[in-house]
Scaffold this motif. Structure first.
Motif, PDB file in Angstrom:
ATOM      1  N   TYR A  81      31.895  33.389  42.254  1.00  0.00           N
ATOM      2  CA  TYR A  81      32.421  32.880  43.510  1.00  0.00           C
ATOM      3  C   TYR A  81      33.666  32.037  43.226  1.00  0.00           C
ATOM      4  O   TYR A  81      33.617  31.097  42.431  1.00  0.00           O
ATOM      5  N   CYS A  82      34.759  32.339  43.909  1.00  0.00           N
ATOM      6  CA  CYS A  82      35.995  31.575  43.737  1.00  0.00           C
ATOM      7  C   CYS A  82      36.874  31.770  44.957  1.00  0.00           C
ATOM      8  O   CYS A  82      36.645  32.671  45.773  1.00  0.00           O
ATOM      9  N   VAL A  83      37.880  30.927  45.085  1.00  0.00           N
ATOM     10  CA  VAL A  83      38.918  31.127  46.088  1.00  0.00           C
ATOM     11  C   VAL A  83      39.783  32.313  45.653  1.00  0.00           C
ATOM     12  O   VAL A  83      40.109  32.444  44.466  1.00  0.00           O
ATOM     13  N   LYS A  84      40.131  33.178  46.588  1.00  0.00           N
ATOM     14  CA  LYS A  84      41.009  34.295  46.250  1.00  0.00           C
ATOM     15  C   LYS A  84      42.383  33.752  45.890  1.00  0.00           C
ATOM     16  O   LYS A  84      43.004  33.023  46.666  1.00  0.00           O
ATOM     17  N   ASN A  85      42.858  34.085  44.698  1.00  0.00           N
ATOM     18  CA  ASN A  85      44.116  33.522  44.222  1.00  0.00           C
ATOM     19  C   ASN A  85      44.734  34.435  43.180  1.00  0.00           C
ATOM     20  O   ASN A  85      44.105  35.393  42.708  1.00  0.00           O
ATOM     21  N   ARG A 103      37.493  37.104  38.398  1.00  0.00           N
ATOM     22  CA  ARG A 103      38.117  36.890  39.712  1.00  0.00           C
ATOM     23  C   ARG A 103      38.579  38.193  40.346  1.00  0.00           C
ATOM     24  O   ARG A 103      38.468  38.387  41.578  1.00  0.00           O
ATOM     25  N   ASP A 104      39.095  39.090  39.526  1.00  0.00           N
ATOM     26  CA  ASP A 104      39.693  40.327  40.035  1.00  0.00           C
ATOM     27  C   ASP A 104      38.726  41.506  40.012  1.00  0.00           C
ATOM     28  O   ASP A 104      39.105  42.623  40.360  1.00  0.00           O
ATOM     29  N   ALA A 109      33.141  39.595  42.118  1.00  0.00           N
ATOM     30  CA  ALA A 109      33.761  38.451  42.779  1.00  0.00           C
ATOM     31  C   ALA A 109      33.395  38.386  44.263  1.00  0.00           C
ATOM     32  O   ALA A 109      33.327  39.410  44.953  1.00  0.00           O
ATOM     33  N   TYR A 111      34.856  35.937  47.439  1.00  0.00           N
ATOM     34  CA  TYR A 111      35.914  34.972  47.695  1.00  0.00           C
ATOM     35  C   TYR A 111      35.491  33.957  48.756  1.00  0.00           C
ATOM     36  O   TYR A 111      34.980  34.311  49.819  1.00  0.00           O
ATOM     37  N   TYR A 113      35.930  30.843  51.443  1.00  0.00           N
ATOM     38  CA  TYR A 113      36.817  30.295  52.470  1.00  0.00           C
ATOM     39  C   TYR A 113      35.951  29.599  53.500  1.00  0.00           C
ATOM     40  O   TYR A 113      34.710  29.774  53.517  1.00  0.00           O
ATOM     41  N   THR A 140      42.224  29.911  54.848  1.00  0.00           N
ATOM     42  CA  THR A 140      43.177  30.739  54.096  1.00  0.00           C
ATOM     43  C   THR A 140      44.512  30.929  54.805  1.00  0.00           C
ATOM     44  O   THR A 140      45.509  31.240  54.150  1.00  0.00           O
TER      45      THR A 140
END
Length: 298
Positions: A81-85, A103-104, A109, A111, A113, A140
């Motif tokens: 789990y992460c912020v899309k970046n 992440r990718d 992954a 994302y 928000y 976002t």
């Protein structure tokens, strides 16, 4: 009942939540060489009977992803789990390269928000309860957040792409993580985040002055306890007027949730504070009971 562990691992952050439901959550990663073996063993033991294990990355600074390669190799992080970046680094470490790979990876992954939902993160099913995790930030579409994303993509600090993560226990405490959000950025988004009352606040940026929480947010949170992470004392903001614990002094902290309360244990048997109730509990998991914190009514 759930267990929340905050590791004292020097300049970095790492936590886990052993939920009362069939969930286990790791938040950030910072594995000092002298503790890699013991922390990974503890993670394995505490998560072995849980059906879902997730890793939440607040942001990809090295002191929050240090040892990610070892953790992923040991646990197998299938729920990342992460912020899309599109953060980049001039001299990427092996841990940052692994972060980017996870992440990718569209199969691993998820994302984060504001108000995002996912089964078992904050939704229950017939066979598994919710983990009680909710995301309060980022929005976002927000221009300030987009600017922080652009900075991170250009190889600048990713601190301000940090998510704000809330953990709530039914009839128990509410806890809040804010990654390494910086004070000037928090002041920009002050009116854009719905800040709740909080029982335990993990101070952003390890409790550094550069990440002190704006006064307006503190008044809304009314935290029962502010946990200040590890950094040289001259860089820390001590949140005068609030109950605090500093991990420079107490070491690892374990929070065990109860009915409208949370029992607190620390690594240093000489550490004490004067704002907790003494319920005379036994020590637990090699840590020393120092008292019990009552929770806000909700």
């Amino acid at each position: 009942m759930s267990h929340v562990k905050s590791f004292a691992i020097g300049n970095g952050d790492m936590y886990y939540i052993r939920h009362g439901s069939d969930n286990f959550t790791i938040i950030d990663c910072s594995l000092p060489p002298e503790r890699i073996g013991s922390i990974l063993a503890e993670i394995s033991t505490q998560s072995e009977d849980k059906g879902i294990t997730r890793f939440v990355s607040t942001h990809p600074d090295q002191d929050h992803i240090g040892g990610l390669v070892e953790l992923d190799d040991h646990v197998g992080l299938h729920n990342f789990y992460c912020v899309k970046n599109a953060a980049t680094k001039k001299d990427p470490t092996a841990d940052f390269k692994r972060y980017c790979s996870l992440r990718d990876d569209t199969t691993k992954a998820f994302y984060l928000y504001k108000d995002c939902t996912r089964r078992w993160m904050n939704q229950s099913s017939e066979n598994r309860g919710s983990a009680g995790l909710n995301v309060l930030w980022p929005i976002t579409s927000d221009p300030d957040f987009k600017s922080a994303l652009a900075d991170a993509a250009a190889g600048m600090t990713p601190n301000n792409i940090s998510c704000i993560l809330q953990y709530t226990v039914v009839d128990g405490p509410r806890m809040l993580w804010m990654g390494d959000l910086e004070t000037d950025f928090m002041e920009k988004i002050e009116d854009k985040v719905d800040i709740p009352k909080v029982d335990v606040l993990f101070a952003p940026h390890h409790g550094r002055t550069s990440g002190k929480v704006p006064r307006a947010w503190l008044e809304l949170m009314d935290p029962g306890l502010v946990v200040i992470g590890e950094a040289p004392s001259e860089y820390l903001h001590y949140y005068a007027g609030y109950n605090t614990m500093t991990q420079n002094s107490c070491g690892d902290i374990l929070f065990v949730t109860g009915d409208k309360k949370v029992h607190i244990y620390v690594a240093d048997n000489a550490y004490s504070v004067n704002f907790l109730d003494d319920e005379g509990l036994d020590h637990e998991d090699g840590l020393y009971y120092i008292g019990t914190l009552g929770c806000h009514e909700r």
